[in-house]
Design an enzyme around this catalytic site. Sequence first.
Site, mmCIF file in Angstrom:
data_model
loop_
_atom_site.group_PDB
_atom_site.id
_atom_site.type_symbol
_atom_site.label_atom_id
_atom_site.label_comp_id
_atom_site.label_asym_id
_atom_site.label_seq_id
_atom_site.Cartn_x
_atom_site.Cartn_y
_atom_site.Cartn_z
ATOM 1 N N LYS A 96 -19.999 -64.426 10.125
ATOM 2 C CA LYS A 96 -19.392 -65.626 9.518
ATOM 3 C C LYS A 96 -17.869 -65.580 9.707
ATOM 4 O O LYS A 96 -17.239 -66.572 10.083
ATOM 5 C CB LYS A 96 -19.746 -65.716 8.025
ATOM 6 C CG LYS A 96 -21.193 -66.154 7.801
ATOM 7 C CD LYS A 96 -21.690 -65.912 6.390
ATOM 8 C CE LYS A 96 -23.197 -66.170 6.305
ATOM 9 N NZ LYS A 96 -23.787 -65.803 5.030
ATOM 10 N N GLN A 128 -21.764 -63.509 -0.589
ATOM 11 C CA GLN A 128 -22.949 -63.089 0.152
ATOM 12 C C GLN A 128 -24.024 -62.566 -0.803
ATOM 13 O O GLN A 128 -23.759 -61.704 -1.640
ATOM 14 C CB GLN A 128 -22.549 -62.002 1.172
ATOM 15 C CG GLN A 128 -23.674 -61.568 2.089
ATOM 16 C CD GLN A 128 -24.176 -62.686 3.001
ATOM 17 O OE1 GLN A 128 -23.396 -63.459 3.565
ATOM 18 N NE2 GLN A 128 -25.489 -62.806 3.125
ATOM 19 N N ASP A 143 -21.958 -73.065 0.507
ATOM 20 C CA ASP A 143 -23.332 -72.575 0.653
ATOM 21 C C ASP A 143 -24.334 -73.577 0.080
ATOM 22 O O ASP A 143 -25.532 -73.480 0.332
ATOM 23 C CB ASP A 143 -23.489 -71.235 -0.096
ATOM 24 C CG ASP A 143 -23.715 -70.073 0.866
ATOM 25 O OD1 ASP A 143 -24.024 -70.333 2.035
ATOM 26 O OD2 ASP A 143 -23.574 -68.916 0.431
#
Length: 291
Positions: free
Chosen positions: A52, A96, A119
């Site tokens: 990412k 994460q 997200d």
Amino acid sequence: MQILDGKIASAAIKEKLKLIVEKRKAENKKTPHLAVIIVGNDGASETYVSSKVKTSEELGFGSTLVRMDADIPEALLLDQIKTFNDSIDIDGILVQLPLPKHISEARVIEAIDPAKDVDGFHPVSAGRLVQGLETFVPATPYGIMLMLEHFGVETTGKHAVVIGRSNIVGRPMSILLSSQHPFGNCTVTVCHSKTKDLASFTRQADIVVAALGKPEFLKADMVKDGAVVIDVGITRVPDATKKKGFAIKGDVAFEEVAPKTSWITPVPGGVGLMTIGALMMNTLKACERKD
Ligand code: NAP
């Protein structure tokens, strides 16, 4: 059978994003900036986070990576999120997952400013998705929609079966496929671990999305001829012949299923690559909202 190649579709998205960022820079507009927090040092999470950050840099985005020890108190993580929420420069925040057991994922997700929830896991984002409102769509289902669009896969009027009902993949995927969208408009069945005779559903499906995390679960006799098969699964399976000691397996027994399909995603090289592209699209969107 045709391959839904994540390398091709994600390269197209990245190219588009690169040009947009260059144009923004030339116009003295803000550069999109993604902040990523990783807690602990789980091998798979490390891999996802580094790709990412690497992709952000490749595209000319700003990126900030914060590493926290596995045993940090939850309050410290919430403080870090608050710092990012308050920062004018940070557009998107990603924590994460999974997190260590002593930290509540729900509290952490809810602590993120919904305007920076790239997200798409915040209840505000999820609620807006259900109501068909403009929102951040979770990156994996969003990436799958972008892939269907890239390859022009017809979905309207089709029967889609989604295996899995998690908040990050199965549930939003089922909402998107049933929504009024050029690559939605499906009749959707959601299957999960309590579904009886799951194969009786997948055998009727024009589109199967396998998102359960069980390697090679979907076999040829569970799929009808000409189906579109999307494999979301990523599982590390021990394999002594590989340098790293493991192989990556999807939820679909690719070799036997592929010949029956009209379109199929490979693992690796399919949905995973689209997920990162979609996350970057969300980060750009968060930045553009500030224009
Ligand atoms: P998850 O939270 O564990 O959810 C799995 C879902 O599958 C649950 O709804 C579960 O049902 C269902 N399930 C489990 N076993 C089943 C069975 N035997 N039959 C039918 N349904 C079953 O997993 P997730 O986060 O959604 O991820 C799913 C997979 O996608 C994992 O392999 C993950 O690594 C992968 N993934 C890939 C990407 C990517 O970028 N490619 C991104 C995210 C996740 P219940 O609800 O009844 O428990």
